[in-house]
Write a protein that holds these residues in place. Sequence first.
Motif, PDB file in Angstrom:
ATOM      1  N   SER A   1       0.829  -1.202   0.000  1.00  0.00           N
ATOM      2  CA  SER A   1       0.000   0.000   0.000  1.00  0.00           C
ATOM      3  C   SER A   1       0.864   1.252   0.000  1.00  0.00           C
ATOM      4  O   SER A   1       0.569   2.223  -0.676  1.00  0.00           O
TER       5      SER A   1
ATOM      6  N   HIS B   1      -0.928   4.918  -1.275  1.00  0.00           N
ATOM      7  CA  HIS B   1      -2.113   5.096  -0.439  1.00  0.00           C
ATOM      8  C   HIS B   1      -1.773   5.678   0.922  1.00  0.00           C
ATOM      9  O   HIS B   1      -2.576   6.375   1.507  1.00  0.00           O
TER      10      HIS B   1
ATOM     11  N   LYS C   1      -8.073  -1.775   3.552  1.00  0.00           N
ATOM     12  CA  LYS C   1      -7.009  -2.606   2.985  1.00  0.00           C
ATOM     13  C   LYS C   1      -5.734  -2.503   3.829  1.00  0.00           C
ATOM     14  O   LYS C   1      -5.082  -3.506   4.117  1.00  0.00           O
ATOM     15  N   THR C   2      -5.402  -1.299   4.249  1.00  0.00           N
ATOM     16  CA  THR C   2      -4.199  -1.109   5.044  1.00  0.00           C
ATOM     17  C   THR C   2      -4.376  -1.692   6.444  1.00  0.00           C
ATOM     18  O   THR C   2      -3.467  -2.346   6.967  1.00  0.00           O
TER      19      THR C   2
ATOM     20  N   GLU D   1      -9.416   1.890   0.866  1.00  0.00           N
ATOM     21  CA  GLU D   1      -7.966   1.962   1.053  1.00  0.00           C
ATOM     22  C   GLU D   1      -7.606   1.859   2.537  1.00  0.00           C
ATOM     23  O   GLU D   1      -6.635   1.189   2.898  1.00  0.00           O
TER      24      GLU D   1
ATOM     25  N   LEU E   1      -8.251   9.620   1.543  1.00  0.00           N
ATOM     26  CA  LEU E   1      -8.152   8.174   1.699  1.00  0.00           C
ATOM     27  C   LEU E   1      -9.557   7.571   1.697  1.00  0.00           C
ATOM     28  O   LEU E   1     -10.407   7.955   2.490  1.00  0.00           O
TER      29      LEU E   1
END
Length: 109
Positions: free
Chosen positions: A6, A11, A26-27, A23, A19
Amino acid sequence: RAAIRSFQEGHEWEPSGVLTPEEFEKTINGTLTSGFHMSQLVARQMVARGQGGKIVFISSVQARIPYARSTAYNAGKAGLSHLAATIAALLLAGCGHRFAVMRDTRAPM
């Protein structure tokens, strides 16, 4: 690895207002949720063996020192550090064997 991926995709350095929820998720999944699932599997195996063992979490200085425009990564690493401490307390309280849960948060040189 997901957090590094990422970061490379850019991102991590977007302002939190830019953001997207996807995203962010996902992080968090790459930095925190994956650590939870992996530690759960490892801890179960260690307890079943009855010999103790070690779990090592790789965190970041960003768990303690928030960097601007790194909202999700900061939150994920802070959560991971707290998760490691909580798992250590649980293993210490619930088992008669010796377990070690370590957090590596060294800054890159």
